[in-house]
Design a protein around this motif. Structure first.
Motif, PDB file in Angstrom:
ATOM      1  N   GLY A 149      30.697   5.034 -14.090  1.00 13.48           N
ATOM      2  CA  GLY A 149      32.050   5.591 -14.007  1.00 13.48           C
ATOM      3  C   GLY A 149      33.029   4.806 -14.863  1.00 13.48           C
ATOM      4  O   GLY A 149      32.711   4.361 -15.972  1.00 13.48           O
ATOM      5  N   PHE A 207      32.598  15.363 -15.235  1.00 13.26           N
ATOM      6  CA  PHE A 207      33.049  13.994 -14.966  1.00 13.26           C
ATOM      7  C   PHE A 207      34.025  13.491 -16.026  1.00 13.26           C
ATOM      8  O   PHE A 207      34.856  12.637 -15.715  1.00 13.26           O
ATOM      9  CB  PHE A 207      31.846  13.068 -14.769  1.00 13.26           C
ATOM     10  N   GLY A 212      24.202   8.502 -20.991  1.00 14.07           N
ATOM     11  CA  GLY A 212      23.047   9.347 -20.721  1.00 14.07           C
ATOM     12  C   GLY A 212      22.935   9.757 -19.271  1.00 14.07           C
ATOM     13  O   GLY A 212      23.471   9.109 -18.370  1.00 14.07           O
ATOM     14  N   ASP A 213      22.253  10.853 -19.096  1.00  9.78           N
ATOM     15  CA  ASP A 213      21.895  11.355 -17.773  1.00  9.78           C
ATOM     16  C   ASP A 213      20.762  10.474 -17.246  1.00  9.78           C
ATOM     17  O   ASP A 213      19.792  10.212 -17.955  1.00  9.78           O
ATOM     18  CB  ASP A 213      21.426  12.804 -17.958  1.00  9.78           C
ATOM     19  N   ILE A 214      20.887  10.042 -16.003  1.00 10.14           N
ATOM     20  CA  ILE A 214      19.869   9.150 -15.445  1.00 10.14           C
ATOM     21  C   ILE A 214      18.483   9.801 -15.410  1.00 10.14           C
ATOM     22  O   ILE A 214      17.476   9.123 -15.622  1.00 10.14           O
ATOM     23  CB  ILE A 214      20.246   8.697 -14.009  1.00 10.14           C
ATOM     24  N   THR A 234      27.013   2.900  -7.135  1.00 12.46           N
ATOM     25  CA  THR A 234      28.061   3.063  -6.123  1.00 12.46           C
ATOM     26  C   THR A 234      28.697   4.436  -6.280  1.00 12.46           C
ATOM     27  O   THR A 234      29.107   4.826  -7.372  1.00 12.46           O
ATOM     28  CB  THR A 234      29.146   1.962  -6.234  1.00 12.46           C
ATOM     29  N   LEU A 235      28.750   5.156  -5.209  1.00 11.52           N
ATOM     30  CA  LEU A 235      29.354   6.493  -5.145  1.00 11.52           C
ATOM     31  C   LEU A 235      28.754   7.427  -6.197  1.00 11.52           C
ATOM     32  O   LEU A 235      29.446   8.276  -6.742  1.00 11.52           O
ATOM     33  CB  LEU A 235      30.879   6.420  -5.329  1.00 11.52           C
ATOM     34  N   SER A 248      25.979  12.631  -6.654  1.00 11.47           N
ATOM     35  CA  SER A 248      26.128  13.568  -7.775  1.00 11.47           C
ATOM     36  C   SER A 248      24.796  13.961  -8.403  1.00 11.47           C
ATOM     37  O   SER A 248      24.764  14.784  -9.304  1.00 11.47           O
ATOM     38  CB  SER A 248      27.091  13.029  -8.840  1.00 11.47           C
ATOM     39  N   TYR A 249      23.697  13.395  -7.940  1.00  9.74           N
ATOM     40  CA  TYR A 249      22.398  13.767  -8.505  1.00  9.74           C
ATOM     41  C   TYR A 249      21.794  14.934  -7.751  1.00  9.74           C
ATOM     42  O   TYR A 249      21.777  14.941  -6.517  1.00  9.74           O
ATOM     43  CB  TYR A 249      21.417  12.589  -8.440  1.00  9.74           C
ATOM     44  N   ARG A 298      32.949  -3.635  -2.255  1.00  4.68           N
ATOM     45  CA  ARG A 298      32.343  -3.875  -3.573  1.00  4.68           C
ATOM     46  C   ARG A 298      32.038  -5.368  -3.734  1.00  4.68           C
ATOM     47  O   ARG A 298      31.003  -5.750  -4.269  1.00  4.68           O
ATOM     48  CB  ARG A 298      33.257  -3.364  -4.680  1.00  4.68           C
ATOM     49  N   ASP A 305      26.106   5.936 -17.957  1.00  8.61           N
ATOM     50  CA  ASP A 305      26.810   7.070 -17.363  1.00  8.61           C
ATOM     51  C   ASP A 305      26.659   8.268 -18.289  1.00  8.61           C
ATOM     52  O   ASP A 305      26.580   8.124 -19.511  1.00  8.61           O
ATOM     53  CB  ASP A 305      28.300   6.765 -17.152  1.00  8.61           C
ATOM     54  N   VAL A 306      26.664   9.442 -17.686  1.00 12.19           N
ATOM     55  CA  VAL A 306      26.522  10.673 -18.460  1.00 12.19           C
ATOM     56  C   VAL A 306      27.831  11.063 -19.151  1.00 12.19           C
ATOM     57  O   VAL A 306      27.815  11.819 -20.124  1.00 12.19           O
ATOM     58  CB  VAL A 306      26.006  11.809 -17.530  1.00 12.19           C
ATOM     59  N   TYR A 343      39.436   8.321 -11.793  1.00 15.03           N
ATOM     60  CA  TYR A 343      38.604   7.144 -11.468  1.00 15.03           C
ATOM     61  C   TYR A 343      39.172   5.876 -12.081  1.00 15.03           C
ATOM     62  O   TYR A 343      39.064   4.800 -11.502  1.00 15.03           O
ATOM     63  CB  TYR A 343      37.151   7.387 -11.886  1.00 15.03           C
ATOM     64  N   LEU A 348      27.385  18.304 -16.544  1.00 16.78           N
ATOM     65  CA  LEU A 348      27.784  17.132 -15.748  1.00 16.78           C
ATOM     66  C   LEU A 348      28.817  16.293 -16.504  1.00 16.78           C
ATOM     67  O   LEU A 348      29.822  15.848 -15.943  1.00 16.78           O
ATOM     68  CB  LEU A 348      26.573  16.231 -15.507  1.00 16.78           C
ATOM     69  N   ALA A 398      25.477   5.356 -13.322  1.00 18.64           N
ATOM     70  CA  ALA A 398      26.676   6.096 -12.919  1.00 18.64           C
ATOM     71  C   ALA A 398      27.861   5.133 -12.780  1.00 18.64           C
ATOM     72  O   ALA A 398      28.570   5.120 -11.785  1.00 18.64           O
ATOM     73  CB  ALA A 398      26.421   6.864 -11.614  1.00 18.64           C
TER      74      ALA A 398
HETATM   75  C1  LIG Z   1      31.755   9.590  -8.113  1.00 20.67           C
HETATM   76  S1  LIG Z   1      31.648   8.790  -9.714  1.00 20.67           S
HETATM   77  C2  LIG Z   1      31.359   7.092  -9.252  1.00 20.67           C
HETATM   78  C3  LIG Z   1      31.781   6.116 -10.328  1.00 20.67           C
HETATM   79  C4  LIG Z   1      31.589   4.636 -10.005  1.00 20.67           C
HETATM   80  N1  LIG Z   1      30.188   4.302  -9.796  1.00 20.67           N
HETATM   81  C5  LIG Z   1      32.418   4.182  -8.833  1.00 20.67           C
HETATM   82  O1  LIG Z   1      31.896   3.506  -7.929  1.00 20.67           O
HETATM   83  O2  LIG Z   1      33.620   4.464  -8.829  1.00 20.67           O
HETATM   84  C6  LIG Z   1      30.041   9.360 -10.175  1.00 20.67           C
HETATM   85  C7  LIG Z   1      29.652   8.939 -11.591  1.00 20.67           C
HETATM   86  O3  LIG Z   1      28.292   9.324 -11.791  1.00 20.67           O
HETATM   87  C8  LIG Z   1      28.154   9.810 -13.096  1.00 20.67           C
HETATM   88  N2  LIG Z   1      26.972  10.679 -13.074  1.00 20.67           N
HETATM   89  C9  LIG Z   1      26.805  11.789 -12.321  1.00 20.67           C
HETATM   90  N3  LIG Z   1      25.605  12.305 -12.502  1.00 20.67           N
HETATM   91  C10 LIG Z   1      24.983  11.507 -13.419  1.00 20.67           C
HETATM   92  C11 LIG Z   1      23.719  11.534 -14.007  1.00 20.67           C
HETATM   93  N4  LIG Z   1      22.830  12.485 -13.722  1.00 20.67           N
HETATM   94  N5  LIG Z   1      23.397  10.545 -14.880  1.00 20.67           N
HETATM   95  C12 LIG Z   1      24.297   9.552 -15.185  1.00 20.67           C
HETATM   96  N6  LIG Z   1      25.528   9.491 -14.647  1.00 20.67           N
HETATM   97  C13 LIG Z   1      25.860  10.458 -13.769  1.00 20.67           C
HETATM   98  C14 LIG Z   1      29.453  10.530 -13.384  1.00 20.67           C
HETATM   99  O4  LIG Z   1      29.712  10.714 -14.761  1.00 20.67           O
HETATM  100  C15 LIG Z   1      30.452   9.611 -12.700  1.00 20.67           C
HETATM  101  O5  LIG Z   1      30.950   8.637 -13.598  1.00 20.67           O
END
Ligand SMILES: C[S@@+](CC[C@H](N)C(=O)[O-])C[C@H]1O[C@@H](n2cnc3c(N)ncnc32)[C@H](O)[C@@H]1O
Length: 157
Positions: A62, A21, A105-107, A123-124, A128-129, A46, A80-81, A28, A17, A60
């Protein structure tokens, strides 16, 4: 019902992941700069969403697209991961005059004490989970009683 992943599999998944990203971080960051400049529909969405006061966890995060919209009394923890996303988020935090605690970190395996946050923001990110329902359940446990989950998902084209 999806089963939790074994640790080693989870670590490989998190590393994958992060790589995916990391590559997307420049895009982004560009999009965040447009939002900061007041361009695009996301600005009003927002702004309306981010009535987040007190102790706030943003998962997340971003490249920090929400930072410009937090109220002055928000004390933000940002997870964020992807390390490259977090690096892109740091200057945005400085411009917005907020000083988040950043957590890489991964959530899924993240563990905060229960009842710690007044608001959890995503948000957004839910899309991705692998197991969004589990992620939402986790977020609920991290909220104080009466706390708020603030989510923005699936922008139309
Ligand atoms: C589509 S982007 C959205 C970024 C931001 N929240 C925005 O509104 O623009 C998704 C974000 O989720 C993070 N992400 C995806 N899976 C994740 C996980 N399991 N744990 C933590 N972060 C994660 C990615 O690294 C990425 O930064």
């Amino acid at each position: 019902m999806p089963q939790p992943m074994a640790n080693s599999r989870r670590e490989r998944h998190s590393a994958r992941l992060a790589r995916v990203f990391d590559r997307q971080a420049p895009a982004y960051a560009r999009r965040r700069r447009q939002t900061e400049a007041g361009h695009g529909r996301e600005v009003s969405w927002r702004r309306r969403l981010l009535e987040a006061h007190g102790a706030v966890l943003e998962v997340a995060v971003g490249a920090g697209a929400n930072f410009a919209f937090y109220p002055a009394d928000a004390v933000v923890t940002a997870a964020d991961v992807s390390p490259t996303m977090l690096a892109a988020a740091k200057p945005a935090a400085e411009r917005a005059h907020i000083a988040p605690t950043f957590i890489r970190g991964d959530i899924a395996p993240l563990a905060f004490p229960a009842g710690q946050f007044d608001a959890v923001v995503i948000t957004l990110g839910l899309c991705s989970y692998g197991d969004p329902l589990r992620a939402l359940q986790q977020m609920r446990t991290w909220l104080k009683p009466g706390g708020t989950l603030l989510a923005l998902e699936h922008l139309p084209p």
